[in-house]
Scaffold this active site. Structure first.
Site, short mmCIF file in Angstrom:
data_model
loop_
_atom_site.label_atom_id
_atom_site.label_comp_id
_atom_site.label_asym_id
_atom_site.label_seq_id
_atom_site.Cartn_x
_atom_site.Cartn_y
_atom_site.Cartn_z
N LYS A 57 26.12 -20.03 -56.37
CA LYS A 57 24.93 -20.93 -55.98
C LYS A 57 24.33 -21.57 -57.45
O LYS A 57 24.45 -21.09 -58.50
CB LYS A 57 23.77 -19.95 -55.47
CG LYS A 57 22.68 -20.95 -54.64
CD LYS A 57 22.03 -19.91 -53.81
CE LYS A 57 20.89 -20.99 -52.98
NZ LYS A 57 20.32 -20.22 -51.94
N ARG A 67 10.99 -19.33 -33.21
CA ARG A 67 11.88 -18.39 -33.16
C ARG A 67 11.63 -16.99 -32.42
O ARG A 67 12.32 -16.13 -31.74
CB ARG A 67 12.73 -17.94 -34.42
CG ARG A 67 13.85 -18.84 -34.91
CD ARG A 67 14.97 -18.69 -34.06
NE ARG A 67 15.69 -20.01 -34.31
CZ ARG A 67 16.76 -19.84 -35.35
NH1 ARG A 67 17.01 -18.97 -35.79
NH2 ARG A 67 17.66 -20.97 -35.18
N GLU A 81 13.24 -13.62 -37.84
CA GLU A 81 11.80 -13.69 -37.43
C GLU A 81 11.52 -12.96 -36.15
O GLU A 81 10.52 -12.29 -36.08
CB GLU A 81 11.51 -15.15 -37.06
CG GLU A 81 11.57 -16.30 -38.10
CD GLU A 81 12.67 -16.57 -38.82
OE1 GLU A 81 13.79 -16.27 -38.11
OE2 GLU A 81 12.81 -17.47 -39.75
#
Ligand SMILES: Cc1ncc(C[n+]2csc(CCOP(=O)(O)OP(=O)(O)O)c2C)c(N)n1
Length: 618
Positions: free
Chosen positions: A276, A392, A364
């Protein structure tokens, strides 16, 4: 050198040598750093997938083959290769290039997202549609190790595994990070697989020094070694052909494995290791996730170009500072958070109370139901979730928390217009989503002191579910004054200024601006802070209805089923005398990207539109 702005589509890649592909990667990285430094955007996720995206477009034929990016925040190289480099100066700007994939931008953007962990499920649908449309294309979802922590990704893997007739090629882009640190046992499994790659490096070295006949022999042994070490991964067990882990920055390796997967008759997972932030020293060194999504910065120093005034903080920071205080006060208190420790400003809290904050990953639903478990056990719990992501977890709030009347305090972060992330991230649906759920109370403070008073009520007086909304953006508060811990805000509204020609009811930070402007213009308007969206303050509603003047109800949220609807229901149900009501809010539409100011202006919800509406009515 290739002029990136002249690229029309990815077909040119088929003629490029490995050397040229490497040069192209370098050029793209430089372009991304320069470009994102001006517009802001998801830098480090994109720097990590430059080679992977090029290799995918070289091996597969987009848009016939279906390349699906999970979340879509890492699609910048894909955008460049599909003819959009010339538009990068408008990235994430009003009416500009989206920060995610967008069908209206390109035929190569075959599936849109913004929320995480959808790609494998979408791929399953596209794969199975072949039965009806006769297509023979390949379906290639690309999912990060962070997005793989989302439940839907597992549901889709479970469904697809072992299916002989369907062969999606799942690319696991493993950079060992979600936004910041990745969490959970899955990330440990991936770590474990990664550590077994050492044999590959040994292999590479052995090949270089051994004569050919010995190399052949070694290769046989190696197949055994590979079987011993790498097979029987989680993915094999789930019924996928597993390839990897492979070096996501090495074109030879990428192309070789993508070509093999193309021929596979089983669904497969290619485990690609990427770094990353690769190619920019500041993002390479990042552990906290700062460079995941950045505002404009100096390329040379890495420093942000935004200036923040003294004592001006994000709303998330205001709320997290309260939680630090509360954790000091109350031992039996935890924060449960789904993957947004940095975004929701809980890094400092985590440093102070590492054992009293639980990051569940991009989950979530799990965060909400786990919070209900804490509440059942008499542990106070704060669960910060962005407004857009609470979508969600609707059933978990309803069924697991509210139905049992459990004391979970939800922090609805980024409530309202969020700006550059656009359509998928606007925080404009949580009010209708939550307000009809019995037992829950919903508040939205207009300033930090109000927020602290509301939170004192939520934790120290109230006993059931509670949601406090707060905006994206900054607000003044001098923390040297401390955080009041004993004054409560009961669920009542406040008449900030009385007046006789019209009534303006709203919540949130817009109220101070409206009050200032109305006072300046000497307008005889009653301004009401409807800080509790639920329950409504019936006393104040009766009082203002008796004035028999126009009433304006304002919300930076969808009108359908919102705050204004709630007040209308109340008036009708109680047969109150009201002459004239105007609802100001977002119509039945999705709202695009831009700055908050630009969007509010377009929606006729900015301060000028409010004043114009008031003036017209009085
Ligand atoms: C449902 C949902 N929750 C949270 C987010 C915020 N979010 C965006 S990207 C991301 C991390 C993704 O990590 P990973 O899949 O590993 O991709 P990377 O950026 O590391 O390449 C998160 C948590 C989201 N987009 N959707």
């Amino acid at each position: 050198m290739i002029n990136l702005k002249e690229i029309k589509d990815p077909s040119f890649l088929s003629d490029l040598s490995i050397k040229e592909l490497n040069e192209l990667s370098k050029e793209i990285r430089t372009f991304l750093i320069e470009s994102v430094s001006k517009t802001g955007g998801h830098l480090s996720s994109n720097l990590g997938v430059v080679e992977l995206t090029i290799a995918l477009h070289k091996v597969f034929e987009s848009p016939k083959d279906k390349i699906i990016f999970d979340v879509g925040h890492q699609g910048y190289t894909h955008k460049i290769l599909t003819g959009r480099a010339k538009d990068f100066d408008t990235l994430r700007q009003y009416k500009g290039l989206s920060g995610f994939l967008k069908k209206t931008e390109s035929v190569h953007d075959i599936y849109e997202a913004g929320h995480s962990s959808t790609s494998i499920a979408a791929a399953a649908g596209i794969e199975f549609s072949k039965k009806y449309n006769g297509n023979s294309h390949k379906v290639i979802p690309i999912i990060g190790d962070g997005a793989l922590t989302g439940g839907m990704a597992f549901e889709a893997l479970n469904f697809l595994g072992g299916n002989k007739d369907h062969q999606p090629i799942i690319i696991l882009n493993d950079n060992e990070m979600s936004i910041g640190e990745n969490i959970g046992y899955l990330s440990r499994i991936l770590n474990n697989i990664r550590s077994k790659t050492t044999y590959r490096k040994i292999k590479a070295k052995t090949y270089k020094i051994l004569p050919r006949f010995l190399t052949k022999l070694t290769s046989k042994v190696e197949r055994g070694v590979k079987g011993f070490f790498i097979n029987n991964t989680l993915f094999d067990e789930l019924g996928f052909s597993y390839y990897g882990p492979i070096n996501g920055h090495d074109f030879k390796e990428l192309i070789k494995y993508l070509e093999s997967a193309k021929k596979s008759s089983k669904p497969c997972v290619i485990h690609v290791l990427t770094e990353k932030g690769k190619g920019y020293k500041f993002s390479e060194a990042d552990q906290s996730g700062y460079w995941h999504g950045v505002s404009p910065f100096s390329v040379k120093t890495g420093e942000s170009l935004s200036t923040v005034k003294d004592n001006v903080h994000s709303w998330s920071k205001i709320i997290s500072e309260y939680m630090i205080n509360y954790a000091k006060e109350k031992e039996e208190f935890v924060v449960v958070i789904p993957a947004m420790i940095g975004g929701s400003s809980f890094l400092k809290y985590k440093e102070l109370y590492p054992d009293r904050i639980i990051d569940v990953g991009i989950a979530e639903q799990m965060a909400v139901t786990m919070s209900s478990g804490f509440a059942t056990s008499n542990v106070d719990v704060f669960t910060p979730i962005y407004s857009t992501f609470i979508q969600r977890a609707y059933d978990q709030v309803n069924h697991d928390v509210a139905r049992q009347n459990l004391k979970v305090v939800f922090g609805i972060d980024r409530a309202g217009i969020v700006g550059a992330d656009g359509e998928t991230h606007q925080g404009i649906y949580d009010i209708p989503l939550l307000r009809h759920i019995p037992n829950i109370k919903i508040a939205h403070p207009r300033n930090p002191i109000e927020a602290f008073k509301i939170l004192n009520y939520a934790f120290k007086v109230n006993t059931g579910p509670f949601a406090i909304r707060y905006e994206k953006g900054n607000i003044f508060y001098d923390f040297s004054k401390g955080i009041p811990s004993s004054i409560y805000q009961l669920p009542k509204w406040e008449i900030m200024k009385d007046g006789e020609k019209a009534v303006f009811i709203a919540f949130g930070s817009i109220l101070e601006q409206v009050k200032e402007e109305v006072t300046k213009l000497n307008l005889d308007v009653c301004i009401v802070d409807g800080k509790f969206i639920k329950p409504l303050d019936e006393e104040v509603l009766k009082y203002v209805s008796e004035k028999n003047v126009p009433i304006i109800i304002y919300e930076e949220s969808t009108k359908q089923g919102g705050f204004g609807s709630a007040i209308l229901e109340y008036f009708v149900n109680n047969k109150l005398n009201i002459t004239n009501i105007t609802l100001m809010g977002i119509e039945d539409q999705f709202v695009n990207q831009g700055t908050k100011e630009e969007i509010l202006k377009e929606l006729n919800l900015d301060l000028a539109s409010i004043i114009k509406t008031i003036e017209k009515l009085i």
